[in-house]
Write a protein that holds these residues in place. Structure first.
Motif, PDB file in Angstrom:
ATOM      1  N   GLY A  12      -3.301   0.449  39.805  1.00 46.11           N
ATOM      2  CA  GLY A  12      -4.746   0.267  39.819  1.00 46.11           C
ATOM      3  C   GLY A  12      -5.184  -0.730  38.774  1.00 46.11           C
ATOM      4  O   GLY A  12      -4.414  -1.595  38.353  1.00 46.11           O
ATOM      5  N   ILE A  13      -6.427  -0.581  38.354  1.00 41.64           N
ATOM      6  CA  ILE A  13      -7.021  -1.454  37.349  1.00 41.64           C
ATOM      7  C   ILE A  13      -7.133  -0.680  36.041  1.00 41.64           C
ATOM      8  O   ILE A  13      -7.557   0.478  36.032  1.00 41.64           O
ATOM      9  N   VAL A  14      -6.759  -1.318  34.938  1.00 41.95           N
ATOM     10  CA  VAL A  14      -6.885  -0.671  33.635  1.00 41.95           C
ATOM     11  C   VAL A  14      -8.371  -0.555  33.314  1.00 41.95           C
ATOM     12  O   VAL A  14      -9.076  -1.558  33.196  1.00 41.95           O
ATOM     13  N   GLN A  15      -8.853   0.684  33.234  1.00 43.59           N
ATOM     14  CA  GLN A  15     -10.266   0.930  32.923  1.00 43.59           C
ATOM     15  C   GLN A  15     -10.494   1.061  31.429  1.00 43.59           C
ATOM     16  O   GLN A  15     -11.547   0.694  30.928  1.00 43.59           O
ATOM     17  N   THR A  70      -4.467  -5.115  29.425  1.00 47.59           N
ATOM     18  CA  THR A  70      -5.746  -4.851  28.791  1.00 47.59           C
ATOM     19  C   THR A  70      -6.761  -4.470  29.861  1.00 47.59           C
ATOM     20  O   THR A  70      -6.481  -4.576  31.058  1.00 47.59           O
ATOM     21  N   VAL A  71      -7.928  -4.045  29.432  1.00 45.33           N
ATOM     22  CA  VAL A  71      -8.965  -3.610  30.363  1.00 45.33           C
ATOM     23  C   VAL A  71      -9.255  -4.725  31.360  1.00 45.33           C
ATOM     24  O   VAL A  71      -9.423  -5.885  30.992  1.00 45.33           O
ATOM     25  N   GLY A  72      -9.266  -4.340  32.643  1.00 50.91           N
ATOM     26  CA  GLY A  72      -9.521  -5.294  33.716  1.00 50.91           C
ATOM     27  C   GLY A  72      -8.268  -5.805  34.394  1.00 50.91           C
ATOM     28  O   GLY A  72      -8.336  -6.365  35.489  1.00 50.91           O
ATOM     29  N   ASP A  73      -7.107  -5.623  33.753  1.00 57.26           N
ATOM     30  CA  ASP A  73      -5.852  -6.080  34.351  1.00 57.26           C
ATOM     31  C   ASP A  73      -5.423  -5.136  35.475  1.00 57.26           C
ATOM     32  O   ASP A  73      -5.594  -3.925  35.383  1.00 57.26           O
ATOM     33  N   HIS A  74      -4.807  -5.716  36.503  1.00 58.01           N
ATOM     34  CA  HIS A  74      -4.189  -4.902  37.551  1.00 58.01           C
ATOM     35  C   HIS A  74      -2.799  -4.498  37.057  1.00 58.01           C
ATOM     36  O   HIS A  74      -2.092  -5.290  36.441  1.00 58.01           O
ATOM     37  N   ASP A 132       4.998  -0.914  35.921  1.00 57.29           N
ATOM     38  CA  ASP A 132       4.809  -2.105  35.081  1.00 57.29           C
ATOM     39  C   ASP A 132       4.740  -1.705  33.614  1.00 57.29           C
ATOM     40  O   ASP A 132       4.066  -0.732  33.258  1.00 57.29           O
ATOM     41  N   PRO A 133       5.390  -2.445  32.711  1.00 60.00           N
ATOM     42  CA  PRO A 133       5.232  -2.167  31.287  1.00 60.00           C
ATOM     43  C   PRO A 133       3.799  -2.481  30.852  1.00 60.00           C
ATOM     44  O   PRO A 133       3.240  -3.500  31.255  1.00 60.00           O
ATOM     45  N   TRP A 134       3.204  -1.585  30.063  1.00 60.75           N
ATOM     46  CA  TRP A 134       1.829  -1.816  29.607  1.00 60.75           C
ATOM     47  C   TRP A 134       1.708  -1.830  28.093  1.00 60.75           C
ATOM     48  O   TRP A 134       0.738  -2.343  27.545  1.00 60.75           O
ATOM     49  N   LEU A 168      -3.830   5.452  28.343  1.00 56.07           N
ATOM     50  CA  LEU A 168      -4.039   4.473  29.402  1.00 56.07           C
ATOM     51  C   LEU A 168      -4.820   5.105  30.550  1.00 56.07           C
ATOM     52  O   LEU A 168      -4.389   6.091  31.129  1.00 56.07           O
ATOM     53  N   VAL A 169      -5.978   4.530  30.866  1.00 60.29           N
ATOM     54  CA  VAL A 169      -6.815   5.018  31.961  1.00 60.29           C
ATOM     55  C   VAL A 169      -6.782   3.984  33.082  1.00 60.29           C
ATOM     56  O   VAL A 169      -7.192   2.836  32.884  1.00 60.29           O
TER      57      VAL A 169
END
Length: 135
Positions: free
Chosen positions: A33-36, A72-76, A81-83, A105-106
């Motif tokens: 998803g998208i990092v909120q 970061t926020v907004g990234d898919h 995937d490593p975050w 991580l949200v």
């Protein structure tokens, strides 16, 4: 005083000033998803436990401990995937710390539009007060 100027100059010129941690580990996203949001308190707690902080002034700080946010926020992000990359030595990075970081991580379907600035704080001299920014 000269030491701080030399240190600042070295940092600005990209010189390695701090030693690198012996170990590194990347955590992988557990959903797509998208990092909120990435909540900072769990990150701070884990870093403190790994030696990057102290509760008393006489305790040492391990300057090689740290994290790199790979998303970061907004990234898919895709599942797997490593975050985040954690740099550590001893004490070792443990399962409860990994779980705490995963909670930070949200991930959702989209990022909510939120203003970057929510409030402007100015000195309260001559009748100036806090001003709320329009949402």
């Amino acid at each position: 005083m000269d030491y701080r100027k030399d240190l600042a100059r070295a940092l600005c010129q990209g010189e390695e000033v701090l030693r690198c941690a012996i170990k590194q580990e990347e955590l992988k996203a557990e959903a797509e998803g998208i990092v909120q949001a990435i909540h900072s308190l769990p990150l701070a707690k884990v870093l403190h436990e790994l030696g990057a902080g102290r509760t008393q002034s006489d305790q040492p700080i391990n300057w090689s401990v740290g994290i790199e946010l790979l998303k970061t926020v907004g990234d898919h992000v895709n599942n797997g995937d490593p975050w985040i990359r954690v740099h550590f030595e001893d004490p070792s990075f443990n399962e409860s710390q990994r779980a705490l970081l995963h909670q930070a991580l949200v991930i959702g379907e989209k990022v909510e539009d939120r203003p970057m600035v929510t409030e402007i704080i100015r000195a309260e001299s001559q009748g100036e007060k806090r001003h709320k920014c329009p949402a």
